[in-house]
Design a protein around this motif. Structure first.
Motif, PDB file in Angstrom:
ATOM      1  N   GLN A 120      -1.898  -5.051  -7.833  1.00 17.03           N
ATOM      2  CA  GLN A 120      -1.328  -4.702  -6.529  1.00 17.03           C
ATOM      3  C   GLN A 120      -1.790  -3.299  -6.094  1.00 17.03           C
ATOM      4  OE1 GLN A 120       0.687  -6.786  -4.510  1.00 17.03           O
ATOM      5  NE2 GLN A 120      -0.002  -5.176  -3.117  1.00 17.03           N
ATOM      6  N   LEU A 121      -1.803  -2.386  -7.061  1.00 14.92           N
ATOM      7  CA  LEU A 121      -2.235  -1.008  -6.767  1.00 14.92           C
ATOM      8  C   LEU A 121      -3.687  -0.979  -6.275  1.00 14.92           C
ATOM      9  CD1 LEU A 121      -1.406   2.108  -7.317  1.00 14.92           C
ATOM     10  CD2 LEU A 121      -2.908   1.856  -9.281  1.00 14.92           C
ATOM     11  N   ASP A 124      -3.972  -2.522  -2.820  1.00 11.79           N
ATOM     12  CA  ASP A 124      -3.509  -1.563  -1.793  1.00 11.79           C
ATOM     13  C   ASP A 124      -4.600  -0.539  -1.496  1.00 11.79           C
ATOM     14  OD1 ASP A 124      -1.081  -2.816  -1.726  1.00 11.79           O
ATOM     15  OD2 ASP A 124      -0.046  -1.323  -2.965  1.00 11.79           O
ATOM     16  N   ARG A 125      -5.193  -0.027  -2.558  1.00 13.71           N
ATOM     17  CA  ARG A 125      -6.172   1.057  -2.368  1.00 13.71           C
ATOM     18  C   ARG A 125      -7.476   0.564  -1.769  1.00 13.71           C
ATOM     19  NH1 ARG A 125      -4.382   4.915  -7.444  1.00 13.71           N
ATOM     20  NH2 ARG A 125      -2.372   5.410  -6.505  1.00 13.71           N
ATOM     21  N   GLY A 127      -7.371  -1.691   0.513  1.00  8.62           N
ATOM     22  CA  GLY A 127      -6.983  -2.140   1.859  1.00  8.62           C
ATOM     23  C   GLY A 127      -6.831  -3.650   1.967  1.00  8.62           C
ATOM     24  N   GLY A 129      -4.566  -6.668   2.199  1.00 10.06           N
ATOM     25  CA  GLY A 129      -3.161  -6.880   2.558  1.00 10.06           C
ATOM     26  C   GLY A 129      -2.576  -8.150   1.975  1.00 10.06           C
ATOM     27  N   ARG A 131      -1.536 -11.038  -0.713  1.00 12.54           N
ATOM     28  CA  ARG A 131      -1.081 -10.913  -2.101  1.00 12.54           C
ATOM     29  C   ARG A 131      -2.099 -11.530  -3.052  1.00 12.54           C
ATOM     30  NH1 ARG A 131       3.870 -11.768  -0.174  1.00 12.54           N
ATOM     31  NH2 ARG A 131       3.410 -13.995  -0.011  1.00 12.54           N
TER      32      ARG A 131
END
Ligand code: FO1
Length: 319
Positions: A120-121, A124-125, A127, A129, A131
């Motif tokens: 997940q990290l 996120d990094r 970009g 979105g 899951r």
């Protein structure tokens, strides 16, 4: 954007990444969970490598090397070149910018993050979105049964280039491995489940081998749609057709449909294999013929739309 509510897609590496990109193009982030095979994961040069997760993340971030099929586009090999000079292990290439992903994942795991949390990290990094979740947070490893004995997955796949005759594969740890929390949540609320055109033996079977997953799919109220990884008697990419030949299984979409058997309600096969539609239907599932080759972004989105429309039609028929 497609009207489907909650979609769960099961994915492996290259074929999985391509359809994942298509699904992400036509579904809002809250409506899609991509669950990715982790039985290819291993520790190499002290780093935790999750090849299929990275293939899917890089594809969703439009950073993937689409020619090579894995890694980041435009990456370089300074570290591997320097390692070769020092006599280090370079059979599995950790390219320069890709190394950053493995370094961060390894650091976070050593700090106590689960694979789900670190995935997940990184998503996120980058970009991303939508899951993206590992199939499990427990260790599961593919061990390939070959004419040269049992081989660790990457030894068979990369170091020996799938050359040894393939007899089968076992997934060490899978029988006791619970699906990840995101996987369980997605199984419970899915309105459609899509099996991507990844290698069934190496990429999808490990996901199905986790505690309760096969039973859940077999009794799923949500239609399960699969895209055949075979087109015109050959695998789109990778060693699937060679492996099927070595197992004396004809490399056809019909063979793949028999492999998944009653779990799949709807098959998407390529126009090149339209002659197999009736035989696949006789297994008790529906078939749609379309273009399954994904070369352009439009191909990916169109195949994703075809899978979602198929699922919606089957759901209507079931209700
Ligand atoms: N595949 C190769 O054929 N050769 C490699 O050197 C190689 C390195 C590599 C590094 C990071 C990564 O995430 C994937 C990598 N792959 C490489 C691909 C990967 O091992 C396989 O495609 C998958 O495990 C099968 O899905």
């Amino acid at each position: 954007m497609n009207a489907a509510r909650q979609v769960l897609a099961l994915a492996g590496g290259v074929g999985g990444g391509k359809l994942a990109r298509g699904l992400a193009a036509v579904l809002l982030p809250d409506n899609l969970t991509l669950v990715v095979n982790t039985a290819d994961d291993f520790v190499h040069l002290g780093l935790h490598i999750s090849p299929d997760i990275d293939s899917v993340l890089y594809a969703l971030a439009d950073l993937n090397d689409s020619v090579q099929g894995w890694g980041l586009a435009g990456d370089t090999d300074h570290v591997m070149d320097a390692l070769a000079r020092l006599g280090g292990d370079t059979w599995f290439k950790l390219r320069d910018r890709d190394l950053a992903t493995h370094l961060l994942r390894t650091q976070k795991i050593s700090e106590g993050y689960s694979l789900s949390q670190v995935t997940q990290l990184i998503a996120d990094r980058l970009g991303v979105g939508h899951r993206v979740a590992p199939m499990t947070d427990a260790p599961v490893s593919s061990v390939v049964d070959t004419e040269r004995g049992y081989l660790a997955f990457q030894d068979y796949f990369v170091r020996q280039r799938c050359a040894p005759i393939f007899y089968g594969v076992r997934f060490e740890g899978a029988a006791l491995a619970e699906p990840s929390a995101a996987f369980v949540a997605a199984l419970e609320c899915a309105d459609a489940i899509v099996i991507c055109p990844s290698n069934p033996f190496l990429s999808i079977d490990p996901i199905l081998a986790l505690v309760g997953v096969r039973a859940h799919l077999e009794s799923s109220r949500a239609p399960v749609i699969a895209v055949s990884p075979i087109v015109g008697g050959n695998a789109v990419k990778g060693p699937l057709a060679k492996m099927m030949g070595e197992r004396k299984i004809p490399p056809t979409s019909l063979s793949i449909a028999r492999h998944y058997s009653s779990m799949v309600q709807g098959w998407l096969i390529d126009a090149a294999d339209r002659d197999e539609a009736a035989a696949i239907e006789s297994l008790g599932c529906a078939v749609r013929v379309t273009r399954t080759l994904m070369t352009t972004p439009e191909d990916k989105s169109q195949l994703a739309e075809a899978a979602l429309d198929f699922a919606a039609d089957l759901a209507r028929q079931n209700s």
